[in-house]
Design a protein around this motif. Structure first.
Motif, short mmCIF file in Angstrom:
data_model
loop_
_atom_site.label_atom_id
_atom_site.label_comp_id
_atom_site.label_asym_id
_atom_site.label_seq_id
_atom_site.Cartn_x
_atom_site.Cartn_y
_atom_site.Cartn_z
N LEU A 40 -16.66 -13.92 -2.18
CA LEU A 40 -17.60 -12.86 -1.10
C LEU A 40 -17.47 -13.51 0.34
O LEU A 40 -17.73 -12.61 1.15
N ALA A 41 -17.38 -14.69 0.65
CA ALA A 41 -17.54 -15.65 1.73
C ALA A 41 -16.23 -15.53 2.62
O ALA A 41 -16.22 -15.47 3.70
N ARG A 42 -15.15 -15.13 1.98
CA ARG A 42 -13.88 -15.01 2.60
C ARG A 42 -13.77 -13.74 3.27
O ARG A 42 -14.23 -12.57 2.87
N PRO A 43 -13.22 -13.64 4.46
CA PRO A 43 -13.00 -12.51 5.30
C PRO A 43 -11.88 -11.53 4.61
O PRO A 43 -11.24 -11.82 3.57
N ILE A 44 -12.55 -10.11 4.66
CA ILE A 44 -11.44 -9.05 4.00
C ILE A 44 -10.19 -9.18 4.16
O ILE A 44 -9.31 -8.86 3.43
N ASN A 45 -9.73 -9.36 5.82
CA ASN A 45 -8.49 -9.22 6.15
C ASN A 45 -7.60 -10.47 5.50
O ASN A 45 -6.30 -10.30 5.13
N GLU A 46 -8.12 -11.76 5.09
CA GLU A 46 -7.37 -12.72 4.54
C GLU A 46 -7.23 -12.19 3.02
O GLU A 46 -6.03 -12.39 2.40
N LEU A 47 -8.22 -11.59 2.40
CA LEU A 47 -8.10 -11.23 0.80
C LEU A 47 -6.73 -10.02 0.73
O LEU A 47 -6.06 -10.06 0.01
N GLY A 65 -3.50 16.18 2.53
CA GLY A 65 -3.15 15.23 3.80
C GLY A 65 -4.43 14.57 4.20
O GLY A 65 -4.35 13.52 4.79
N LYS A 66 -5.77 15.32 4.58
CA LYS A 66 -6.67 14.65 4.95
C LYS A 66 -7.31 13.86 4.17
O LYS A 66 -7.79 12.68 4.78
N ILE A 67 -7.34 13.70 2.80
CA ILE A 67 -7.78 12.68 2.11
C ILE A 67 -6.76 11.64 2.11
O ILE A 67 -7.20 10.43 2.09
N GLY A 68 -5.61 11.74 2.13
CA GLY A 68 -4.60 10.61 2.37
C GLY A 68 -4.87 10.25 3.65
O GLY A 68 -4.65 8.60 3.57
N ASP A 69 -5.00 10.59 4.76
CA ASP A 69 -5.30 10.14 6.16
C ASP A 69 -6.70 9.36 5.94
O ASP A 69 -6.66 8.08 6.55
N PHE A 70 -7.67 9.90 5.46
CA PHE A 70 -9.10 9.29 5.22
C PHE A 70 -8.88 8.04 4.59
O PHE A 70 -9.48 6.98 5.21
N VAL A 71 -8.26 8.14 3.31
CA VAL A 71 -8.18 6.70 2.58
C VAL A 71 -7.34 5.63 3.47
O VAL A 71 -7.62 4.49 3.20
N GLY A 72 -6.28 6.23 3.97
CA GLY A 72 -5.32 5.25 4.59
C GLY A 72 -6.16 4.62 5.78
O GLY A 72 -6.03 3.07 6.01
N ALA A 73 -7.03 5.44 6.69
CA ALA A 73 -7.63 5.02 7.71
C ALA A 73 -8.80 3.77 7.17
O ALA A 73 -8.92 2.86 7.95
N ARG A 74 -9.62 4.18 6.09
CA ARG A 74 -10.47 3.26 5.79
C ARG A 74 -9.88 1.91 4.91
O ARG A 74 -10.33 0.99 5.48
N ILE A 75 -8.75 2.01 4.21
CA ILE A 75 -8.09 0.81 3.89
C ILE A 75 -7.70 0.04 5.02
O ILE A 75 -7.81 -1.20 4.87
N ASP A 76 -6.98 0.56 5.98
CA ASP A 76 -6.65 -0.10 7.32
C ASP A 76 -7.68 -0.67 7.71
O ASP A 76 -7.59 -2.07 8.45
N GLU A 77 -8.73 -0.25 7.96
CA GLU A 77 -10.05 -0.65 8.67
C GLU A 77 -10.65 -1.73 7.94
O GLU A 77 -10.81 -2.86 8.79
N VAL A 78 -10.51 -1.85 6.67
CA VAL A 78 -10.95 -3.14 5.79
C VAL A 78 -10.05 -3.96 5.82
O VAL A 78 -10.34 -5.04 5.87
N ALA A 79 -8.70 -3.70 5.86
CA ALA A 79 -7.75 -4.87 5.91
C ALA A 79 -7.82 -5.64 7.17
O ALA A 79 -7.56 -6.59 7.30
N HIS A 80 -8.18 -4.99 8.15
CA HIS A 80 -8.32 -5.51 9.69
C HIS A 80 -9.49 -5.79 9.97
O HIS A 80 -9.73 -6.38 10.85
N SER A 81 -10.45 -5.74 8.97
CA SER A 81 -12.01 -6.17 9.52
C SER A 81 -12.12 -7.87 9.07
O SER A 81 -11.48 -8.39 8.20
N GLN A 82 -12.84 -8.39 10.12
CA GLN A 82 -13.37 -9.78 10.13
C GLN A 82 -14.51 -10.08 9.03
O GLN A 82 -14.67 -11.12 9.01
N ALA A 83 -15.01 -8.91 8.74
CA ALA A 83 -16.37 -9.28 8.01
C ALA A 83 -15.85 -9.57 6.47
O ALA A 83 -14.72 -9.28 5.91
N THR A 84 -16.83 -10.24 5.86
CA THR A 84 -16.73 -10.48 4.45
C THR A 84 -17.21 -9.63 3.38
O THR A 84 -17.79 -8.49 3.98
#
Length: 431
Positions: A226-233, A97-116
């Protein structure tokens, strides 16, 4: 007799008049000891002595090698504990459960990130990606050349050209058709497709210009991605696809963690690490972790112990123990000495004491007697004694003993006279 007497406690053995003063003296001594102990525990000498003691003991401990400080059996048990704990950890449901929560949180964080992606990756990582992609250009070119020059490609290309030629030939006038032969054009097309085109394609694809253009194209494509925002990808993925990605990543991590390869690798790593650490001293290991580990350890132990010793609770605990021991000593019944000392011990003590006294008498008594001048002492006493007192003493002693001598002489004379008379009477008839 001394061993068979039952003695009371120390307080009861004292005279009644002496009990109160003794108890008062003991109480005063306890108070003075309490103050002395409290001052000693908080004194600078105690701190210096304790600091020096800790320094010596820690230095002695750190000078020992790990092999000497910890047995091989203990290290093996430690290794087994680590392996068993790791296996138990990765198989727990909470771990999944902790691994699933960690992976989900990291992917969601990346998915909503404005960084490239360029901001996520370091320049060295980007350069490495481009280098790896550029290495694949020659194999790709070779594969493209094979595809372009294959028999099927040439046949399809020739068919397309011939179809275009046929369409063009059908639009020509009758007069032009007399001078242009369609079969000859088809032959030239076949010759071009089967001979000229493969050579030209290979020359072009294997040339430096095409390879350079391909590398520039791939590098430009990578830079654009690489120049495109992660949330767009990531936003281009459907929500269910994103959840599937999370599940797949979690499953791969769990499979890797629970697999025998990782456990074997961890066991081998731990075994190798312990084997490399065993010949080293504890000081070297601490210095490897942190250069100032030993001074910090000494300071921590000294401060901790001084803090415990300087507390009022410590002084009260020591005084309570001392008070209890004194009370126990004063009130404990002494009993018979024979209950505390065995007969064999008493016999051995008596024999040893007798032997010691006899030996001492044999060694020192003759010398003491030889040095002890009895006659001289008597003469000095008599010469120093007053004449009047001496005369009275002699006359009193002589008068007492002369009366006894006179009485004893009268008795003896009477007995002799009686014996003589009896003898004379016994000899008269015969005469």
């Amino acid at each position: 007799d001394l061993l068979s007497i039952s003695y009371p406690s120390l307080i009861e053995a004292l005279p009644s008049a002496a009990r109160a003063p003794v108890l008062d003296a003991v109480s005063a001594l306890q108070y003075r000891l309490a103050d002395y102990i409290a001052n000693i525990l908080k004194g600078e000498e105690t701190a210096a002595a304790l600091t020096g003691f800790i320094d010596r003991r820690v230095d002695e401990l750190l000078a020992r090698r790990l092999n000497d400080a910890v047995s091989v059996e203990a290290l093996d048990k430690l290794l087994g504990f680590v392996e068993e704990r790791f296996r138990g950890l990765v198989t727990e449901a909470q771990f999944e459960g902790k691994i699933g929560d960690f992976v989900g949180a990291r992917i969601d964080e990346v998915a909503h990130s404005q960084a490239t992606l360029a901001e996520v990756f370091t320049p060295e990582t980007v350069a490495l990606i481009k280098e790896r992609v550029d290495r694949e250009v020659p194999p790709i070119v070779y594969h493209l050349a094979e595809i372009a020059t294959s028999q099927g490609t040439r046949t399809q290309l020739g068919g397309l050209i011939k179809r275009e030629v046929d369409d063009y030939y059908a639009q020509l006038s009758f007069f032009k058709k007399i001078f242009i032969s369609r079969e000859r054009i088809h032959t030239e097309v076949d010759d071009m497709v089967n001979k000229t085109l493969p050579r030209r394609v290979e020359e072009f694809l294997h040339g430096e210009a095409f390879e350079q253009r391909a590398e520039e194209f791939l590098n430009t494509t990578i830079d654009n991605v690489l120049a495109r925002p992660i949330n767009e990808l990531v936003g281009q993925l459907a929500p269910d696809k994103l959840e599937m990605v999370k599940d797949q990543v979690t499953g791969r991590i769990l499979m890797l963690a629970r697999g025998p390869d990782l456990q074997t690798m961890i066991s081998a790593y731990a075994t190798d690490a312990l084997a490399r650490l065993r010949p080293h001293s504890l000081r070297a290991l601490l210095q490897y972790i942190s250069p100032d580990s030993a001074p910090r350890l000494k300071s921590f132990l000294a401060k901790s112990l001084l803090g415990v010793i300087a507390r009022e609770e410590t002084a009260r605990a020591i005084n309570a123990i001392l008070h209890a021991q004194i009370e126990r000593l004063l009130s404990a019944p002494i009993g018979r000495l024979s209950d505390h000392v065995s007969e064999s011990a008493v016999s051995r003590a008596a024999a040893a004491l007798t032997e010691g006294i006899t030996t001492a008498a044999r060694e020192h008594l003759p010398a003491a007697i030889s040095e002890f001048d009895v006659g001289g002492i008597v003469r000095r006493k008599v010469s120093d004694y007053p004449l009047e007192k001496l005369e009275e003493l002699v006359l009193s002693v002589a008068q007492q003993h002369l009366k006894k001598i006179e009485l004893f002489g009268a008795i003896i004379g009477l007995m002799i006279g009686l014996l003589q008379a009896a003898y004379i009477l016994a000899g008269a008839p015969g005469h």
